[in-house]
Design a protein around this motif. Structure first.
Motif, PDB file in Angstrom:
ATOM      1  N   THR A  82       6.559  32.446  -2.746  1.00  0.00           N
ATOM      2  CA  THR A  82       7.103  30.997  -2.292  1.00  0.00           C
ATOM      3  C   THR A  82       6.695  30.650  -1.317  1.00  0.00           C
ATOM      4  O   THR A  82       7.394  31.548  -0.456  1.00  0.00           O
ATOM      5  N   ASP A  83       5.779  29.452  -0.341  1.00  0.00           N
ATOM      6  CA  ASP A  83       5.159  29.029   0.413  1.00  0.00           C
ATOM      7  C   ASP A  83       5.326  30.589   1.746  1.00  0.00           C
ATOM      8  O   ASP A  83       5.997  29.891   2.833  1.00  0.00           O
TER       9      ASP A  83
ATOM     10  N   GLU B 271       9.514  37.344  -4.773  1.00  0.00           N
ATOM     11  CA  GLU B 271       8.716  36.296  -4.715  1.00  0.00           C
ATOM     12  C   GLU B 271       9.136  35.315  -4.485  1.00  0.00           C
ATOM     13  O   GLU B 271       8.371  34.906  -3.179  1.00  0.00           O
ATOM     14  N   THR B 272      10.315  35.117  -3.737  1.00  0.00           N
ATOM     15  CA  THR B 272      11.216  34.176  -2.516  1.00  0.00           C
ATOM     16  C   THR B 272      10.651  34.512  -1.470  1.00  0.00           C
ATOM     17  O   THR B 272       9.947  33.867  -0.369  1.00  0.00           O
TER      18      THR B 272
ATOM     19  N   ARG C  32      12.652  38.045  -8.465  1.00  0.00           N
ATOM     20  CA  ARG C  32      13.146  36.520  -8.123  1.00  0.00           C
ATOM     21  C   ARG C  32      13.002  36.898  -6.290  1.00  0.00           C
ATOM     22  O   ARG C  32      12.246  35.928  -6.242  1.00  0.00           O
TER      23      ARG C  32
ATOM     24  N   LYS D  77      13.873  30.816   4.463  1.00  0.00           N
ATOM     25  CA  LYS D  77      13.869  30.420   2.692  1.00  0.00           C
ATOM     26  C   LYS D  77      15.168  31.126   2.277  1.00  0.00           C
ATOM     27  O   LYS D  77      16.661  31.600   2.972  1.00  0.00           O
TER      28      LYS D  77
END
Length: 323
Positions: free
Chosen positions: A196-197, A191-192, A188, A205
């Motif tokens: 993600t964005d 991915e963050t 996770r 973030k």
């Protein structure tokens, strides 16, 4: 006398770590075979029998199991119970039939009673019900200890088991919803940071950790556990289980783990804890006094260093990692 060591679940986290240690050692008079789900369906007796016939093992390290994280366990207790009972019964039955000299099976500290005193030790496995979240997996694993004792009592078989604390390292399963806490958080956070964005600055973030961050856990690096497994196979001659865990002083909070991961990834954003998500058991501190009595000088890898190495492995092997 030469050994043929069959490692079930040999393509997973612990199996790969054992394979790495064996490849470094290159022990004479030992042939090691690491098998996975492609080699046999261990829930099926005939498939398991065919594997034993093919490899003719003299020793077995039994790692294969249906495993998963907290939420996967909570939703699938029946599957965890039935499939693990089938796997374990087949492997131990065939080990007996093929006159395997020694079997070392893998249990887990999560099988201990939910309501207990701490630290837990090897004598306390059957002292009460396990935590409700994973009772299917826990009872199936407890039955390995019962079955080992029964084979030893009735036939003299040397079937034993080890109880590791939470294992992590390269080749873990990072699949969301299935993974344990460390690989799940690594996936996770990766991915963050990267998915993600992607246009958003990293400083803006947020990495949200499930739960309060307060629960305590003992984590063992897979490379350390591998060395201990090999020692048990070669030296430990007792049906009674043995806990393979870091020292009690090495217990860390989930918050410490999250901060270590942030450091490992060099994440520049914000770390938050989502207290609306379940924490699971607050603690399950295990005593490694029995291990320390037999191996007083064993050196465990520093936790933050092991996290850093695992994070780097995941980054380097992202395309082929289980996720």
């Amino acid at each position: 006398m030469s050994k043929t060591v069959l490692v079930t679940g040999g393509t997973g986290l612990v199996g790969k770590a054992i394979e790495a240690v064996i490849n470094e050692e290159k022990p004479p008079n030992e042939r090691w075979l690491f098998v996975g789900s492609k080699d046999a369906d261990l829930t099926d007796l005939q498939s398991t029998r065919a594997m034993f016939e093919r490899y003719q093992p003299t020793h077995v390290i039994h790692l294969a199991a249906m495993v998963g994280g907290l939420f996967h366990n909570m939703n699938n207790n029946l599957d965890f119970l039935r499939k693990n009972i089938q796997i374990n019964d087949n492997v131990l039955l065939l080990s007996h039939e093929y006159k395997v000299q020694k079997v070392v099976s893998c249990l887990s500290t999560c099988i201990f009673p939910d309501k207990t005193s701490y630290p837990i030790d090897e004598t306390m496995i059957h002292n009460g019900p396990p935590h409700d979240s994973n009772f299917g997996y826990s009872y199936a694993k407890r039955l390995i200890d019962i079955t080992n004792r029964a084979y030893n009592q009735q036939h003299g078989d040397m079937f034993t088991s080890v109880v590791p604390c939470n294992v992590f390292g390269p080749f873990d399963n990072f699949t969301p919803g299935v993974s344990h806490v460390i690989p799940g958080m690594i996936h996770r956070l990766h991915e963050t940071i990267y998915l993600t964005d992607p246009e958003k600055p990293q400083k803006e973030k947020i990495f949200s950790v499930y739960g309060t961050g307060k629960p305590l856990r003992q984590f063992i690096y897979s490379k350390d556990l591998a060395k201990l497994f090999i020692w048990v196979l070669r030296e430990y001659e007792n049906v009674e289980p043995i806990i393979l865990s870091v020292d009690e002083a090495a217990e860390v909070t989930i918050a410490h783990l999250a901060e270590s991961l942030v450091q490992g990834f060099q994440f520049k954003g914000k770390l938050e804890f989502d207290s609306s998500k379940a924490d699971g058991q607050y603690k399950k501190t295990a005593s490694n006094a029995k291990l320390r009595k037999l191996l007083p000088d064993f050196q465990f890898t520093d936790f933050d260093l092991a996290i850093k190495e695992t994070v780097q492995w995941y980054i380097d092997n992202y395309e082929k990692a289980r996720k």
